[in-house]
Every structure is written in structure tokens, then in C-alpha cells.
Enzyme design. Structure first.
Site: not given
Ligand code: UT7
Length: 329
Positions: A116, A256, A286
Site C-alpha cells: 500500500c 492512504h 482500499n
Molecule cells: O492498507 C494496508 C494495510 N492494512 C490496513 O491498514 C488494515 C488494518 N486493519 C484494519 O483496518 C482492521 O483491523 C480491520 C478492519 C481489518 C478489522 O477491524 P478490527 O476492528 O481490527 O476487527 P477485529 O479483527 O478485531 O474483529 C473484531 C470482531 C471480531 O469478533 P469478536 O471476536 O469480537 O466476537 C471479529 O470476528 O469483529 C468480527 N469481525 C467481523 N464482523 C463482521 C471481523 N471481521 C468482520 C466482518 N464483519 N467483516
């Protein structure tokens, strides 16, 4: 003679027509519009549909439009730097494919891979060829067909990424406009958290790697988020500090577009107010190498000659960086 800077003299972008909304994703994987919107800021993304279409096909309309805007022909381009994580093929370079498709018969070129942060690295690199006097017309393209490496059964990645491409033309400027400074960083130990497992020399593609979905992007979102949220903000602040710029000096922050929460953290750290932060993540998600040039393209009409712009990115690798430039037109 005054120092030669590499000025952006034209910008253009292209996004494919198909709109993949959060609501459509709800019908494919276990997710929902409320979660995606609140955690990322994304409402929809564009997808390049159709057989035989690749990243270069996103670049062709972007670059042809750019040449038209600038009133030059493709054979005037001397160098093409194609920043992409989804090249048309592992080799040859997509820069070569693009040169052939647009008729840039006098250009040499290469692909640049920094996930990215690719467009930031490419812009900084392209600027060197202008500043050294080696070239006078350098095309820096940032584009990805992310849908080609996304598993639409994996809700951790499929909600984030989209397809799109933007391009800028760099030309010499001796009046102080253009790329002024850059801070570029990488840390290969971060590769564990965001990568594509198979299809490279480490693990060539086989039936087994395909069955295991290892030809798709893999991301540990939380770990990447933790690094992105601090490093992208820090690097933008660093380039401002070393150029004695405070938030009032900045006309536009061009981050970004990976996650609205990372963008907000960068804005807070640099003190740049919300009305000066360019955000289109809600419409495109993204697009990896496409995000920053697509922002420049969509905001071009609002830029004024002499505006101070801070560009900042963070991506897989890890890679991150920031550029300070003075808008030239
Ligand atoms: O551009 C290149 C670099 N990439 C980035 O900068 C991306 C950086 N990361 C992120 O933007 C975020 O980590 C994500 C958007 C990918 C994920 O968001 P998050 O707030 O970190 O969510 P998480 O992975 O900690 O998940 C939180 C909860 C989990 O459920 P529990 O364990 O709390 O019950 C996940 O299972 O949300 C759940 N979850 C979802 N729920 C609905 C994870 N993905 C989804 C989804 N829809 N798509």
C-alpha cells in the site's frame, strides 16, 4: 541555477463501473453494513469485472486521460514506474504492458512493489529521475486489481479492498514547486501479518496451495492496524517537523485509504483539521496503490498553485512513508 524539483503537472484516475456494496457483501459472507461502516468507513468499492481484464486495463484509461489533459502524446513519456501489488503477470513488468497498450514507444519502465506504500515509494523514486536531470517526463502509476487476490469467503479481507488506478506526470520545475521532501521506511519483519502465501518462489502455486486458498491476500487485521495507526501518523508528523511545517501550513493531507480510523489518527497526530483531509474510502475502499493518486485526481479542482500537500501511507511489508509536495498548478 535553481534546484530542479519534480512537479506533478497532470493527474488522472479510473475506477471500474461495477459497485460492490456492503449490502451485497452481506449476501456473500457473514458481515453487515453497520460493522463495516463503523470499523472501516467503507460503504462500497469498485470491481473490475470481465474476462481477460487486468491491472493494466485500469491504467490505460487513467493514463490516456492524463495525456489528453496535459496535451502530450504517449511517445513523449520517458519512464513509467508502475506501482502495483497485482501485476498483470509475475513477469514481464506491467509497466511494459502499459507502455505497449498506450503506445509509449520511447519509454522504459519497471514495476515497484511496496504494497500500500507503493505509490509513495514510486513518487519519491520518480522524482529522483527528474531532480537528477536524467528525465523530463516520468509517469508514476498506482493501481491494483485487488479483486484478483481477494477471497470473497474471507470477511477479514473482502470487505476492505477494491479495484482502481491513478496516475501522475512528473516534470521539472525550477520555481520551487513539486516534491520537496520524503521520509520512507520499511520493516520486513512485518511480512507475517499481511502477505500472499503462495505463487512466489517460496511456495510456487500448486493444486494444494490453491485448495488451501493461499493464492489470496492474508491479513491479521488487528496487528496491521496497530502498526499502521502509529507509523502512518508518525511519518507524516516527521516530514512536517523537519520542514518546519505546522498544521496551519498544510492545505491538504492525502492519506492512504485503508481504514477511516487510521486516517483520523493521522489527522489528529498532525493537527490537520477534518476539512483539509482527503477521504474517499467510503466509495472505493482500499485500492492499495490506487488510493493516493485517486484522491489527488478527485480533489484536483480544489488544489491551488503553492498548496502544501502531505501524502502518507502504510502497507504490507511493512512499508510506510510520507511526502511533502507543493502543488504546481
Ligand atoms: O492498507 C494496508 C494495510 N492494512 C490496513 O491498514 C488494515 C488494518 N486493519 C484494519 O483496518 C482492521 O483491523 C480491520 C478492519 C481489518 C478489522 O477491524 P478490527 O476492528 O481490527 O476487527 P477485529 O479483527 O478485531 O474483529 C473484531 C470482531 C471480531 O469478533 P469478536 O471476536 O469480537 O466476537 C471479529 O470476528 O469483529 C468480527 N469481525 C467481523 N464482523 C463482521 C471481523 N471481521 C468482520 C466482518 N464483519 N467483516
Amino acid at each position: 541555477m535553481n534546484k530542479i524539483h519534480a512537479a506533478i503537472t497532470a493527474v488522472n484516475g479510473y475506477v471500474p463501473e461495477y459497485v460492490l456494496t456492503n449490502h451485497e457483501l452481506e449476501s456473500i459472507v457473514d458481515t453487515n453494513d453497520e460493522w463495516i461502516t463503523s470499523r472501516t468507513g467503507i460503504k462500497e468499492r469498485r470491481i473490475l469485472k470481465g474476462e481477460g481484464l487486468a491491472t493494466s486495463d485500469l491504467a490505460v484509461p487513467a493514463v490516456e486521460g492524463l495525456l489528453k489533459k496535459r496535451g502530450i502524446t504517449a511517445d513523449e513519456i520517458e519512464l513509467i514506474i508502475f506501482c502495483t501489488t497485482t501485476p498483470d503477470m509475475p513477469f514481464p513488468a506491467t509497466a511494459n504492458v502499459l507502455a505497449d497498450k498506450i503506445g509509449a514507444k520511447n519509454a522504459w519502465g519497471y514495476d515497484l512493489q511496496a504494497a500500500c506504500s507503493g505509490f509513495i515509494f514510486g513518487l519519491a523514486t520518480g522524482a529522483q529521475f527528474i531532480e537528477s536531470g536524467k528525465h523530463t517526463k516520468v509517469l508514476v502509476v498506482g493501481g491494483d486489481k485487488m479483486s484478483s487476490i481477494i477471497n470473497y469467503q474471507d470477511r477479514a479481507t473482502c470487505i476492505i479492498f477494491g479495484d482502481g488506478c491513478g496516475a501522475v506526470l512528473l516534470e521539472p520545475n525550477t520555481d520551487g514547486y513539486g516534491v520537496i521532501d520524503s521520509v520512507l521506511k520499511s520493516d520486513g519483519s512485518g511480512r507475517a501479518f499481511l502477505h500472499q502465501k503462495a505463487g512466489g518462489s517460496l511456495k510456487p502455486a500448486t493444486h494444494a496451495t490453491i485448495d488451501a486458498n493461499e493464492h489470496f491476500a492474508y491479513q491479521e487485521g488487528q496487528a496491521v492496524f496497530k502498526f499502521a495507526v502509529t507509523n502512518m501518523a508518525d511519518v507524516a508528523a516527521e516530514v512536517m517537523e523537519r520542514n518546519n511545517l505546522n498544521s496551519d501550513d498544510i492545505a491538504w493531507l492525502v492519506p492512504h485509504q485503508a481504514n477511516k480510523r487510521i486516517i483520523d489518527a493521522t489527522a489528529n497526530r498532525t493537527g490537520v483539521s477534518a476539512d483539509k483531509v482527503i477521504i474517499n474510502i467510503e466509495r472505493y475502499g482500499n485500492t492499495t496503490n490506487g488510493t493516493i493518486p485517486l484522491c489527488l485526481w478527485e480533489w484536483e479542482d480544489k488544489f491551488k498553485k503553492g498548496d502544501n500537500l502531505i501524502l502518507a501511507a502504510f502497507g504490507g511489508g511493512f512499508t510506510w512513508g510520507s511526502i511533502y509536495l507543493k502543488w504546481a498548478y
